[in-house]
Design a protein around this motif. Structure first.
Motif, PDB file in Angstrom:
ATOM      1  N   GLU A 143       0.816  -1.211   0.000  1.00  0.00           N
ATOM      2  CA  GLU A 143       0.000   0.000   0.000  1.00  0.00           C
ATOM      3  C   GLU A 143       0.854   1.267   0.000  1.00  0.00           C
ATOM      4  OE1 GLU A 143      -2.452  -0.331   3.426  1.00  0.00           O
ATOM      5  OE2 GLU A 143      -3.765  -1.869   2.582  1.00  0.00           O
ATOM      6  N   ASN A 144       2.001   1.217   0.646  1.00  0.00           N
ATOM      7  CA  ASN A 144       2.828   2.417   0.758  1.00  0.00           C
ATOM      8  C   ASN A 144       4.303   2.022   0.826  1.00  0.00           C
ATOM      9  OD1 ASN A 144       3.876   4.954   1.205  1.00  0.00           O
ATOM     10  ND2 ASN A 144       2.558   5.435   2.943  1.00  0.00           N
ATOM     11  N   PRO A 145       4.897   1.600  -0.299  1.00  0.00           N
ATOM     12  CA  PRO A 145       6.313   1.225  -0.283  1.00  0.00           C
ATOM     13  C   PRO A 145       7.213   2.429  -0.046  1.00  0.00           C
ATOM     14  CG  PRO A 145       5.476   1.238  -2.530  1.00  0.00           C
ATOM     15  CD  PRO A 145       4.298   1.447  -1.633  1.00  0.00           C
ATOM     16  N   TYR A 146       8.364   2.184   0.544  1.00  0.00           N
ATOM     17  CA  TYR A 146       9.322   3.256   0.827  1.00  0.00           C
ATOM     18  C   TYR A 146      10.057   3.659  -0.454  1.00  0.00           C
ATOM     19  CZ  TYR A 146      13.536   5.613   2.412  1.00  0.00           C
ATOM     20  OH  TYR A 146      14.550   6.510   2.564  1.00  0.00           O
ATOM     21  N   ASN A 147      10.304   4.965  -0.598  1.00  0.00           N
ATOM     22  CA  ASN A 147      11.167   5.443  -1.676  1.00  0.00           C
ATOM     23  C   ASN A 147      12.052   6.554  -1.137  1.00  0.00           C
ATOM     24  OD1 ASN A 147       9.965   8.250  -2.469  1.00  0.00           O
ATOM     25  ND2 ASN A 147       8.203   6.876  -2.297  1.00  0.00           N
ATOM     26  N   LYS A 201      12.894   1.032  -7.598  1.00  0.00           N
ATOM     27  CA  LYS A 201      13.735   2.149  -8.017  1.00  0.00           C
ATOM     28  C   LYS A 201      14.748   2.503  -6.922  1.00  0.00           C
ATOM     29  CE  LYS A 201      13.405   6.905  -9.792  1.00  0.00           C
ATOM     30  NZ  LYS A 201      14.102   7.627  -8.713  1.00  0.00           N
ATOM     31  N   THR A 202      14.281   2.533  -5.678  1.00  0.00           N
ATOM     32  CA  THR A 202      15.168   2.854  -4.562  1.00  0.00           C
ATOM     33  C   THR A 202      16.231   1.781  -4.371  1.00  0.00           C
ATOM     34  OG1 THR A 202      13.487   4.161  -3.411  1.00  0.00           O
ATOM     35  CG2 THR A 202      15.253   3.225  -2.062  1.00  0.00           C
ATOM     36  N   MET A 203      15.834   0.510  -4.486  1.00  0.00           N
ATOM     37  CA  MET A 203      16.804  -0.574  -4.339  1.00  0.00           C
ATOM     38  C   MET A 203      17.833  -0.544  -5.458  1.00  0.00           C
ATOM     39  SD  MET A 203      16.313  -2.290  -1.569  1.00  0.00           S
ATOM     40  CE  MET A 203      16.766  -4.008  -1.631  1.00  0.00           C
ATOM     41  N   HIS A 204      17.378  -0.249  -6.677  1.00  0.00           N
ATOM     42  CA  HIS A 204      18.314  -0.134  -7.800  1.00  0.00           C
ATOM     43  C   HIS A 204      19.339   0.968  -7.534  1.00  0.00           C
ATOM     44  CE1 HIS A 204      16.069  -2.995  -9.966  1.00  0.00           C
ATOM     45  NE2 HIS A 204      15.190  -2.206 -10.554  1.00  0.00           N
ATOM     46  N   GLU A 205      18.853   2.143  -7.136  1.00  0.00           N
ATOM     47  CA  GLU A 205      19.742   3.289  -6.922  1.00  0.00           C
ATOM     48  C   GLU A 205      20.720   3.032  -5.779  1.00  0.00           C
ATOM     49  OE1 GLU A 205      17.323   6.714  -6.323  1.00  0.00           O
ATOM     50  OE2 GLU A 205      16.488   6.696  -8.359  1.00  0.00           O
ATOM     51  N   THR A 206      20.243   2.401  -4.721  1.00  0.00           N
ATOM     52  CA  THR A 206      21.111   2.131  -3.572  1.00  0.00           C
ATOM     53  C   THR A 206      22.199   1.133  -3.934  1.00  0.00           C
ATOM     54  OG1 THR A 206      19.221   2.518  -2.107  1.00  0.00           O
ATOM     55  CG2 THR A 206      21.153   1.452  -1.151  1.00  0.00           C
ATOM     56  N   LEU A 207      21.818   0.042  -4.607  1.00  0.00           N
ATOM     57  CA  LEU A 207      22.808  -0.951  -5.013  1.00  0.00           C
ATOM     58  C   LEU A 207      23.802  -0.364  -6.012  1.00  0.00           C
ATOM     59  CD1 LEU A 207      23.849  -3.868  -4.922  1.00  0.00           C
ATOM     60  CD2 LEU A 207      22.184  -4.440  -6.716  1.00  0.00           C
ATOM     61  N   ASP A 208      23.298   0.418  -6.956  1.00  0.00           N
ATOM     62  CA  ASP A 208      24.189   1.049  -7.932  1.00  0.00           C
ATOM     63  C   ASP A 208      25.236   1.920  -7.236  1.00  0.00           C
ATOM     64  OD1 ASP A 208      23.017  -0.114 -10.095  1.00  0.00           O
ATOM     65  OD2 ASP A 208      21.759   1.600 -10.618  1.00  0.00           O
ATOM     66  N   PHE A 238      22.030   8.764   1.269  1.00  0.00           N
ATOM     67  CA  PHE A 238      21.302   7.505   1.442  1.00  0.00           C
ATOM     68  C   PHE A 238      21.175   7.185   2.932  1.00  0.00           C
ATOM     69  CE2 PHE A 238      22.813   7.359  -2.852  1.00  0.00           C
ATOM     70  CZ  PHE A 238      21.865   6.633  -3.557  1.00  0.00           C
ATOM     71  N   PRO A 239      19.960   7.011   3.460  1.00  0.00           N
ATOM     72  CA  PRO A 239      19.769   6.701   4.879  1.00  0.00           C
ATOM     73  C   PRO A 239      20.477   5.400   5.257  1.00  0.00           C
ATOM     74  CG  PRO A 239      17.677   7.288   3.845  1.00  0.00           C
ATOM     75  CD  PRO A 239      18.676   7.130   2.741  1.00  0.00           C
ATOM     76  N   SER A 244      21.821  -0.482   4.918  1.00  0.00           N
ATOM     77  CA  SER A 244      21.967  -1.762   5.619  1.00  0.00           C
ATOM     78  C   SER A 244      21.002  -2.793   5.062  1.00  0.00           C
ATOM     79  CB  SER A 244      21.709  -1.577   7.119  1.00  0.00           C
ATOM     80  OG  SER A 244      22.693  -0.767   7.714  1.00  0.00           O
ATOM     81  N   HIS A 245      19.779  -2.357   4.774  1.00  0.00           N
ATOM     82  CA  HIS A 245      18.779  -3.269   4.209  1.00  0.00           C
ATOM     83  C   HIS A 245      19.201  -3.760   2.829  1.00  0.00           C
ATOM     84  CE1 HIS A 245      14.983  -5.105   3.284  1.00  0.00           C
ATOM     85  NE2 HIS A 245      14.757  -4.270   2.280  1.00  0.00           N
ATOM     86  N   CYS A 246      19.784  -2.887   2.036  1.00  0.00           N
ATOM     87  CA  CYS A 246      20.262  -3.275   0.705  1.00  0.00           C
ATOM     88  C   CYS A 246      21.369  -4.318   0.823  1.00  0.00           C
ATOM     89  CB  CYS A 246      20.755  -2.041  -0.050  1.00  0.00           C
ATOM     90  SG  CYS A 246      21.230  -2.364  -1.763  1.00  0.00           S
TER      91      CYS A 246
END
Length: 393
Positions: A143-147, A201-208, A238-239, A244-246
């Protein structure tokens, strides 16, 4: 049993009925509060579950439109009412008044206890271990994913679609252990007390950014220093909790005496890049492989086996195509899972079907049992690969 008329003041005497020997009897009467007592339910509990019940380590979960389930800390049980044709008397504990009886043989008076019945149970609840009902969990978290753009301190962000741990426990029909395992499989993370999934999108950017910094700072992706990664990434905006989650999602922790190190997992990283390449839709396999191999980090090797349960292949003429079809988007309930699979394809070869059902766990039912229950198997000859279609079409 001899049933006497209702008498005021008698409390129960359940203890006397527990001490009865086979072939013996005890007089009973109606308790002063005899009635239907719909608030009383009789449970049939096996020995392994009894300690949790007596220790008050169980809870009953379900919304008004759902069938209730009973949950321990680690398992889920379906609750099924089973009626009985025999009379089952419920006798409360407590003292009773002796009843006087006259024996015809010697006309001497003797006494015996009389148990008072508070209600007659029409049946009992059977507890049958069942698979947890987890499909609602993914729906709630979606319903409300983090970005990265959102400000977690803003009250508007918390206006809806966010759920704390207790909210999930009270809503999801599964044990706490099963909910935690499902959160891990969904790559959910707790942020400011709310459990959330992180958008792609957030996971892509963080991993990149982690991979880019590994090149800039000459970090080994098999031994990333947690402190160095977090401090460098925080400076880039990046928080730390998301970084850490990535790392948790795409790697595993390697402990050493001086520092916490992380090793990025080749399969999980390559899968992330493969799904990104396929995000635009179906592609020719040859073209996909070329783009995939050029997108992954140096030193990693793309292998189609990494994509089991995440992609489907199909032949169109002489060309082979590939497209994303992730197991994570399928229902967890076996019946709904097979229905979704057969909506996607009417017939499945075993090598294609197996990755999409290997995670199904139904107590007392093996994978072969699932196939017998939900599929029809055809095999033209002994050498041919078996084909599975829906049993209900």
């Amino acid at each position: 049993m001899e049933v006497q008329k209702k008498r005021e003041g008698w409390e129960g005497q359940a203890e006397a009925s527990l001490s009865l020997t086979p072939g013996s009897s005890i007089p009973i009467c109606y308790h002063s509060q005899f009635g239907s007592h719909d608030d009383l339910l009789l449970f049939e509990v096996d020995d392994k579950l009894l300690p949790d019940v007596l220790g008050n380590r169980v809870s009953i979960r379900g919304q008004p439109d759902e069938d209730a389930v009973l949950c321990t800390l680690s398992s889920t049980y379906a609750m099924k009412f089973v009626g009985t044709s025999n009379s089952v008397f419920l006798i409360p504990p407590g003292d009773s008044i002796p009843a006087m009886k006259t024996t015809s043989a010697n006309d001497e008076m003797s006494t015996s206890v009389v148990a008072s019945v508070i209600t007659v149970a029409p049946g009992n609840i059977e507890l049958i271990q069942a698979a947890p009902k987890l499909d609602k969990l993914q729906k709630l978290l979606s319903e409300n994913p983090y970005n990265l753009e959102e400000d977690l301190s803003s009250s508007s962000v918390h206006s809806g679609g966010l759920h704390r741990w207790q909210d999930l426990v009270e809503t999801i029909q599964a044990s706490e252990e099963e909910i935690r395992a499902a959160l891990k499989s969904l790559s959910a993370v707790e942020i400011d007390g709310y459990w959330r999934i992180v958008d792609d999108k957030t996971m892509h950017e963080t991993l990149d950014m982690i991979l880019r910094n590994s090149v800039l700072h000459d970090w080994k992706i098999s031994a990333l220093s947690e402190d160095c990664v977090l401090s460098t990434m925080e400076a880039d905006g990046f928080p730390p909790r998301i970084v850490s989650h990535c790392l948790e999602t795409h790697g595993s922790k390697v402990y050493c005496s001086n520092d916490n190190l992380w090793r990025l997992d080749e399969k999980r990283v390559c899968l992330r890049f493969a799904l990104r390449v396929l995000s635009g839709g179906k592609m020719k396999l040859e073209s996909f492989m070329d783009k995939w191999e050029h997108s992954i980090p140096p030193g990693m090797k793309a292998d189609l086996k990494m994509l089991e349960g995440e992609v489907l292949y199909e032949k169109l003429g002489v060309e082979e195509w590939i497209r994303a079809f992730s197991i994570s988007a399928l229902p967890s309930d076996p019946a709904n899972r097979f229905a979704a699979l057969f909506r996607e394809r009417q017939k499945w070869e075993w090598k294609d079907l197996e990755p999409y059902i290997r995670d199904i766990r139904v107590p007392g039912l093996s994978t072969e049992g699932l196939l017998i229950k939900y599929t029809r198997r055809t095999q033209p000859n002994a050498e041919a690969e078996p084909i599975f279609s829906s049993r209900y079409t």
